[in-house]
Scaffold this motif. Structure first.
Motif, short mmCIF file in Angstrom:
data_model
loop_
_atom_site.label_atom_id
_atom_site.label_comp_id
_atom_site.label_asym_id
_atom_site.label_seq_id
_atom_site.Cartn_x
_atom_site.Cartn_y
_atom_site.Cartn_z
N LEU A 106 0.81 -1.22 0.00
CA LEU A 106 0.00 0.00 0.00
C LEU A 106 0.84 1.27 0.00
N THR A 107 2.05 1.21 0.57
CA THR A 107 2.84 2.42 0.81
C THR A 107 4.09 2.55 -0.04
N GLY A 108 4.61 1.45 -0.53
CA GLY A 108 5.91 1.49 -1.21
C GLY A 108 7.08 1.38 -0.24
N PHE A 109 6.79 1.19 1.07
CA PHE A 109 7.85 0.96 2.04
C PHE A 109 8.50 -0.39 1.75
N ARG A 110 9.66 -0.62 2.33
CA ARG A 110 10.35 -1.90 2.19
C ARG A 110 10.10 -2.76 3.43
N LEU A 111 10.18 -4.09 3.27
CA LEU A 111 9.93 -5.01 4.37
C LEU A 111 11.23 -5.66 4.82
N PHE A 112 11.47 -5.64 6.11
CA PHE A 112 12.56 -6.38 6.75
C PHE A 112 11.93 -7.22 7.85
N HIS A 113 11.50 -8.45 7.48
CA HIS A 113 10.84 -9.29 8.48
C HIS A 113 11.88 -10.07 9.28
N ASN A 114 11.50 -10.44 10.49
CA ASN A 114 12.46 -10.98 11.44
C ASN A 114 13.20 -12.21 10.95
N HIS A 115 12.59 -13.03 10.12
CA HIS A 115 13.29 -14.23 9.65
C HIS A 115 14.34 -13.93 8.59
N MET A 116 14.37 -12.71 8.07
CA MET A 116 15.43 -12.35 7.12
C MET A 116 16.79 -12.33 7.81
N SER A 117 16.80 -12.09 9.12
CA SER A 117 18.07 -12.17 9.85
C SER A 117 18.21 -13.50 10.58
N ILE A 118 17.11 -14.14 10.93
CA ILE A 118 17.16 -15.40 11.68
C ILE A 118 17.63 -16.56 10.82
N GLU A 119 17.00 -16.76 9.68
CA GLU A 119 17.25 -17.97 8.87
C GLU A 119 18.71 -18.17 8.47
N PRO A 120 19.41 -17.13 8.00
CA PRO A 120 20.81 -17.36 7.61
C PRO A 120 21.70 -17.80 8.78
N LEU A 121 21.35 -17.40 9.98
CA LEU A 121 22.19 -17.71 11.14
C LEU A 121 21.97 -19.12 11.67
N LEU A 122 20.79 -19.70 11.42
CA LEU A 122 20.48 -21.01 11.99
C LEU A 122 21.37 -22.13 11.46
N GLY A 123 21.99 -21.93 10.30
CA GLY A 123 22.92 -22.93 9.80
C GLY A 123 24.25 -22.92 10.54
N VAL A 124 24.49 -21.86 11.31
CA VAL A 124 25.76 -21.71 12.01
C VAL A 124 25.58 -21.78 13.53
N TYR A 125 24.57 -21.08 14.05
CA TYR A 125 24.36 -20.99 15.49
C TYR A 125 22.98 -21.54 15.86
#
Length: 194
Positions: free
Chosen positions: A24-43
């Motif tokens: 609706l706004t043209g804002f960008r989305l940074f949802h919490n799993h965008m930072s969670i998922e890449p880390l789960l393979g390591v930590y």
């Protein structure tokens, strides 16, 4: 840059509503799993290393969004309201936006636990949250988290605002109509439309 923080318990619809707000706004989305998922393979989830790196990624993305002069960013997260460290981290995350004099709004979603547990296994969650693809584990994880954490405010206990000085909407998202919830957010916060 306008920062809209969407919070609430697991499977309440933070990412889905956030995406609808962005549509609706043209804002960008940074949802919490965008930072969670890449880390789960390591930590492992919740370990000190996981928490430290996850917080660093989130802090840098939000700070850089101000520098990049984005029109707005929708950031989704779950916060344990009984953990002072979680509240401190939230204040650290929004500090670059506040320092730039830009608006920060908080939207808190809530829905009954049985409604949220039924959402596990939905296509949106499966597509964007690898760690949630084992539906039985995801439901068990949600129950475990909620047995030891509090994800929604109680006005009698927490006061009127989670972030003093910033607008705070509390919205029921049991109906699962992300577009309707997003419309309320955009209207009530007077966010710019595309």
């Amino acid at each position: 840059m306008h920062l809209v923080c969407i919070t609430g318990p697991p499977a309440v619809g933070k990412m889905t509503v956030g995406r609808a707000v962005c549509d609706l706004t043209g804002f960008r989305l940074f949802h919490n799993h965008m930072s969670i998922e890449p880390l789960l393979g390591v930590y492992d989830f919740g370990t000190p290393s996981f928490r430290r790196i996850n917080a660093m990624i989130r802090r840098e993305v939000i700070a850089e969004s101000v520098v990049a002069d984005l029109p707005g960013l929708v950031f989704t997260f779950a916060i344990d309201l009984d953990q002072p460290g979680d509240l401190e981290q939230l204040h650290e995350l929004i500090e670059p936006v506040e320092a730039a004099g830009a608006p920060v709004d908080l939207v808190e979603l809530h829905a009954a636990q049985e409604v949220r547990l039924a959402r596990e296994g939905g296509a949106d969650r499966m597509d964007h949250k690898r760690s949630k693809r084992d539906i039985d584990w995801a439901r068990s994880h949600t129950l475990d988290l909620e047995s030891r954490a509090r994800f929604n405010t109680d006005p009698a206990r927490d006061g009127e605002r989670l972030l003093p000085g910033h607008r705070h909407l509390r919205l029921d998202n049991e109906h699962g109509d992300a577009r309707a919830t997003a419309e309320r957010i955009v209207t009530e916060l007077a966010l710019p439309r595309r």
